[in-house]
Design a protein around this motif. Structure first.
Motif, PDB file in Angstrom:
ATOM      1  N   ARG A 196     -16.991  11.385 -12.560  1.00  0.00           N
ATOM      2  CA  ARG A 196     -18.215  10.871 -11.978  1.00  0.00           C
ATOM      3  C   ARG A 196     -17.871   9.745 -11.244  1.00  0.00           C
ATOM      4  O   ARG A 196     -18.495   9.466 -10.002  1.00  0.00           O
ATOM      5  CB  ARG A 196     -19.436  10.686 -12.787  1.00  0.00           C
ATOM      6  N   TRP A 197     -17.322   8.652 -11.695  1.00  0.00           N
ATOM      7  CA  TRP A 197     -16.852   7.578 -11.154  1.00  0.00           C
ATOM      8  C   TRP A 197     -15.771   7.590  -9.755  1.00  0.00           C
ATOM      9  O   TRP A 197     -15.976   6.974  -8.919  1.00  0.00           O
ATOM     10  CB  TRP A 197     -16.268   6.615 -12.016  1.00  0.00           C
ATOM     11  N   TYR A 198     -14.713   8.524 -10.227  1.00  0.00           N
ATOM     12  CA  TYR A 198     -13.831   8.641  -9.474  1.00  0.00           C
ATOM     13  C   TYR A 198     -13.233   9.768  -8.513  1.00  0.00           C
ATOM     14  O   TYR A 198     -12.516   9.879  -7.796  1.00  0.00           O
ATOM     15  CB  TYR A 198     -12.288   7.954 -10.206  1.00  0.00           C
ATOM     16  N   GLY A 199     -13.825  10.845  -8.944  1.00  0.00           N
ATOM     17  CA  GLY A 199     -13.500  12.180  -8.472  1.00  0.00           C
ATOM     18  C   GLY A 199     -13.550  12.374  -6.886  1.00  0.00           C
ATOM     19  O   GLY A 199     -12.647  13.241  -6.470  1.00  0.00           O
ATOM     20  N   ASN A 200     -14.337  11.715  -6.481  1.00  0.00           N
ATOM     21  CA  ASN A 200     -14.557  11.709  -5.019  1.00  0.00           C
ATOM     22  C   ASN A 200     -13.830  10.813  -4.108  1.00  0.00           C
ATOM     23  O   ASN A 200     -13.809  10.811  -2.997  1.00  0.00           O
ATOM     24  CB  ASN A 200     -16.007  11.716  -4.369  1.00  0.00           C
ATOM     25  N   ASP A 201     -12.905   9.893  -4.813  1.00  0.00           N
ATOM     26  CA  ASP A 201     -12.309   8.931  -4.027  1.00  0.00           C
ATOM     27  C   ASP A 201     -11.017   9.560  -3.361  1.00  0.00           C
ATOM     28  O   ASP A 201     -10.616  10.481  -3.777  1.00  0.00           O
ATOM     29  CB  ASP A 201     -11.503   7.886  -5.055  1.00  0.00           C
ATOM     30  N   GLU A 202     -10.837   8.968  -2.112  1.00  0.00           N
ATOM     31  CA  GLU A 202      -9.825   9.413  -1.458  1.00  0.00           C
ATOM     32  C   GLU A 202      -9.277   8.320  -0.297  1.00  0.00           C
ATOM     33  O   GLU A 202     -10.152   7.379  -0.082  1.00  0.00           O
ATOM     34  CB  GLU A 202     -10.156  10.686  -0.478  1.00  0.00           C
ATOM     35  N   ASP A 203      -7.868   8.616   0.042  1.00  0.00           N
ATOM     36  CA  ASP A 203      -7.345   7.729   1.114  1.00  0.00           C
ATOM     37  C   ASP A 203      -7.434   6.004   0.540  1.00  0.00           C
ATOM     38  O   ASP A 203      -7.950   5.473   1.240  1.00  0.00           O
ATOM     39  CB  ASP A 203      -7.750   7.972   2.420  1.00  0.00           C
ATOM     40  N   CYS A 204      -7.248   5.533  -0.644  1.00  0.00           N
ATOM     41  CA  CYS A 204      -7.302   4.591  -1.120  1.00  0.00           C
ATOM     42  C   CYS A 204      -6.645   3.525   0.046  1.00  0.00           C
ATOM     43  O   CYS A 204      -5.335   3.818  -0.166  1.00  0.00           O
ATOM     44  CB  CYS A 204      -6.621   4.296  -2.608  1.00  0.00           C
ATOM     45  N   PRO A 205      -7.118   2.283   0.344  1.00  0.00           N
ATOM     46  CA  PRO A 205      -6.500   1.532   1.171  1.00  0.00           C
ATOM     47  C   PRO A 205      -5.738   0.475   0.586  1.00  0.00           C
ATOM     48  O   PRO A 205      -4.666  -0.189   1.091  1.00  0.00           O
ATOM     49  CB  PRO A 205      -7.350   0.798   1.997  1.00  0.00           C
ATOM     50  N   LEU A 246       1.491   8.330   0.497  1.00  0.00           N
ATOM     51  CA  LEU A 246       2.304   7.752  -0.716  1.00  0.00           C
ATOM     52  C   LEU A 246       3.891   8.110  -0.217  1.00  0.00           C
ATOM     53  O   LEU A 246       4.763   7.232  -0.481  1.00  0.00           O
ATOM     54  CB  LEU A 246       1.874   8.422  -2.017  1.00  0.00           C
ATOM     55  N   ALA A 247       4.344   9.237   0.210  1.00  0.00           N
ATOM     56  CA  ALA A 247       5.764   9.663   0.737  1.00  0.00           C
ATOM     57  C   ALA A 247       6.341   8.573   1.562  1.00  0.00           C
ATOM     58  O   ALA A 247       7.588   8.449   1.860  1.00  0.00           O
ATOM     59  CB  ALA A 247       5.677  11.035   1.127  1.00  0.00           C
ATOM     60  N   PRO A 251      -0.112   3.015   0.845  1.00  0.00           N
ATOM     61  CA  PRO A 251      -0.334   1.513   1.500  1.00  0.00           C
ATOM     62  C   PRO A 251       0.765   0.637   1.020  1.00  0.00           C
ATOM     63  O   PRO A 251       0.892   0.316  -0.380  1.00  0.00           O
ATOM     64  CB  PRO A 251      -1.898   1.299   0.989  1.00  0.00           C
ATOM     65  N   MET A 252       1.331   0.021   1.728  1.00  0.00           N
ATOM     66  CA  MET A 252       2.191  -1.005   1.641  1.00  0.00           C
ATOM     67  C   MET A 252       2.023  -1.970   0.115  1.00  0.00           C
ATOM     68  O   MET A 252       3.054  -2.288  -0.632  1.00  0.00           O
ATOM     69  CB  MET A 252       2.788  -1.848   2.625  1.00  0.00           C
ATOM     70  N   ARG A 295       8.377  12.768  -3.923  1.00  0.00           N
ATOM     71  CA  ARG A 295       7.689  11.483  -4.253  1.00  0.00           C
ATOM     72  C   ARG A 295       8.053  10.917  -5.590  1.00  0.00           C
ATOM     73  O   ARG A 295       8.009   9.687  -5.691  1.00  0.00           O
ATOM     74  CB  ARG A 295       6.176  11.666  -4.374  1.00  0.00           C
ATOM     75  N   ARG A 296       8.672  11.876  -6.493  1.00  0.00           N
ATOM     76  CA  ARG A 296       8.798  11.116  -8.027  1.00  0.00           C
ATOM     77  C   ARG A 296       9.920  10.120  -7.588  1.00  0.00           C
ATOM     78  O   ARG A 296      10.011   8.905  -8.353  1.00  0.00           O
ATOM     79  CB  ARG A 296       9.160  12.158  -8.842  1.00  0.00           C
ATOM     80  N   ALA A 297      10.899  10.267  -7.000  1.00  0.00           N
ATOM     81  CA  ALA A 297      12.032   9.494  -6.982  1.00  0.00           C
ATOM     82  C   ALA A 297      11.612   7.976  -6.294  1.00  0.00           C
ATOM     83  O   ALA A 297      12.129   7.038  -6.819  1.00  0.00           O
ATOM     84  CB  ALA A 297      13.160  10.110  -6.041  1.00  0.00           C
ATOM     85  N   LEU A 298      10.774   8.071  -5.261  1.00  0.00           N
ATOM     86  CA  LEU A 298      10.280   6.924  -4.843  1.00  0.00           C
ATOM     87  C   LEU A 298       9.426   5.992  -5.866  1.00  0.00           C
ATOM     88  O   LEU A 298       9.558   4.925  -5.881  1.00  0.00           O
ATOM     89  CB  LEU A 298       9.372   7.205  -3.543  1.00  0.00           C
ATOM     90  N   MET A 299       8.662   6.726  -6.488  1.00  0.00           N
ATOM     91  CA  MET A 299       7.584   6.094  -7.538  1.00  0.00           C
ATOM     92  C   MET A 299       8.802   5.441  -8.649  1.00  0.00           C
ATOM     93  O   MET A 299       8.285   4.353  -9.046  1.00  0.00           O
ATOM     94  CB  MET A 299       6.609   7.276  -8.015  1.00  0.00           C
ATOM     95  N   ASP A 300       9.643   6.148  -9.086  1.00  0.00           N
ATOM     96  CA  ASP A 300      10.559   5.632  -9.938  1.00  0.00           C
ATOM     97  C   ASP A 300      11.246   4.433  -9.458  1.00  0.00           C
ATOM     98  O   ASP A 300      11.418   3.428 -10.286  1.00  0.00           O
ATOM     99  CB  ASP A 300      11.582   6.763 -10.633  1.00  0.00           C
ATOM    100  N   ARG A 301      11.686   4.527  -7.948  1.00  0.00           N
ATOM    101  CA  ARG A 301      12.357   3.214  -7.699  1.00  0.00           C
ATOM    102  C   ARG A 301      11.300   2.302  -7.689  1.00  0.00           C
ATOM    103  O   ARG A 301      11.930   0.806  -7.846  1.00  0.00           O
ATOM    104  CB  ARG A 301      12.934   3.466  -6.196  1.00  0.00           C
ATOM    105  N   VAL A 302      10.101   2.334  -7.311  1.00  0.00           N
ATOM    106  CA  VAL A 302       9.385   1.076  -7.217  1.00  0.00           C
ATOM    107  C   VAL A 302       8.820   0.707  -8.329  1.00  0.00           C
ATOM    108  O   VAL A 302       8.713  -0.595  -8.737  1.00  0.00           O
ATOM    109  CB  VAL A 302       8.194   1.459  -6.192  1.00  0.00           C
ATOM    110  N   ALA A 303       8.825   1.534  -9.588  1.00  0.00           N
ATOM    111  CA  ALA A 303       8.544   1.318 -10.978  1.00  0.00           C
ATOM    112  C   ALA A 303       9.760   0.145 -11.443  1.00  0.00           C
ATOM    113  O   ALA A 303       9.303  -0.803 -11.939  1.00  0.00           O
ATOM    114  CB  ALA A 303       8.226   2.501 -11.890  1.00  0.00           C
TER     115      ALA A 303
END
Length: 337
Positions: A196-205, A246-247, A251-252, A295-303
């Motif tokens: 209900r709160w977040y389901g319609n969120d998209e393109d988060c800046p 994200l790929a 957002p930076m 995208r997983r490799a990028l996400m692991d690097r930034v983590a």
């Protein structure tokens, strides 16, 4: 090489927590006074969770100690942790915490951050077999479950800040308790609320991140909340819409660790926690994607980048030391904690 939690590091973190969970002062109370009789010391108000500078930090320090004890039962401070739990997590002292919560003026006490951490502690204690502590804590945990049940249906809007009032964080941690206790109705309430709160969120800046006292990323903790609560396929569809760029590392603001200018300032020190909580979210979110997703490799690097920025600062000044190790454990144990 990815940094992971080992027994030596667990012992270090446990030693930090043991040094502050019963340290009563300095203390920042969240407490309303209805009359002069309510002007009492932290330990008189909260027989268990009076240390660690504030109530919620004390609660999640107990969670961390329970988690480390479960993962490394032979770590050097294990006996001290068991002794602490035997002394503090007693029916009498938990009854004192429940009595505080039952006061009319405590209706919004620690909502939702402390609520969620208490439930995560209860879930962790359930994983320690042959110990009485989970049973002793159960009345307090059930009181907070009921608060979620009462509050969520009438909470029209989420709270999207990067601090204690963030509602996605509350749902995310409460889900662990619902699952650990097999409370399907509670889990369904959490899931329905997230949709209900977040389901319609998209393109988060993520344009406002980080704010000057954030220790949560509003964008990433929302995504982690949805990963935890949605079925895997539904989450993948939602995540693609929520962070469609994200790929390309956009957002930076989400990809750059926060700078911490003064670790003696309690608010600015929150930013060390932001780096650790982002590392937790990035690692957990990567595990929520298919193994072949590039995208997983990028996400692991930034983590790893965020973890490297935050991990050296879990001890030092008390403004960070009283709470940061818990978030370091979340990051190091993403997918397990």
């Amino acid at each position: 090489m990815r940094t992971t939690l080992n027994e030596d590091l667990a012992g270090r973190f446990a030693g930090i927590a043991l040094g502050h969970v019963t340290r009563e002062y300095p203390n920042k109370l969240t407490h309303g006074l209805a009359g002069p009789e309510d002007a009492r010391t932290p330990s008189a108000l909260h027989p268990v969770f009076y240390g660690s500078f504030d109530w919620h930090s004390c609660v999640h320090a107990y969670w961390m100690l329970a988690h480390l004890l479960r993962r490394f039962p032979d770590m050097a401070p294990a006996a001290a942790v068991r002794d602490l739990f035997d002394r503090q997590l007693t029916p009498e002292k938990i009854a004192g915490e429940c009595a505080y919560l039952a006061q009319p003026g405590a209706r919004g006490f620690e909502r939702p951050y402390g609520w969620a951490w208490l439930l995560k502690l209860a879930a962790e204690l359930d994983g320690l077999p042959d110990m009485p502590w989970a049973g002793h804590l159960a009345p307090l945990a059930e009181a907070f479950v009921q608060r979620f049940r009462d509050f969520l249906p009438k909470a029209t809007y989420p709270v999207r800040v990067g601090t204690h009032f963030n509602t996605a964080f509350g749902l995310r941690l409460a889900a662990d308790h619902a699952e650990a206790t097999g409370d399907a109705a509670f889990l369904a309430l959490l899931r329905d609320t997230a949709e209900r709160w977040y389901g319609n969120d998209e393109d988060c800046p993520a344009w406002g991140e980080p704010s000057g006292d954030d220790f949560l990323s509003p964008a990433l903790i929302e995504a982690e909340c949805m990963r935890r609560l949605l079925p895997r396929e539904r989450f993948g569809e939602w995540f693609d819409r929520f962070l469609p760029r994200l790929a390309t590392a956009q957002p930076m603001p989400l990809f750059r660790p926060a700078e911490v200018s003064d670790r003696s300032d309690g608010k600015i020190a929150h930013l060390d926690g932001l780096n650790l909580s982002r590392a937790w979210c990035w690692r957990a979110l990567a595990r929520g994607l298919p193994a072949e997703d590039p995208r997983r490799a990028l996400m692991d690097r930034v983590a790893d980048l965020h973890l490297a920025a935050g991990l050296p600062h879990v001890a030092g000044d008390y403004m960070g030391e009283h709470w940061l190790a818990s978030f370091a454990v979340l990051a190091l144990e993403a997918g397990e904690a």
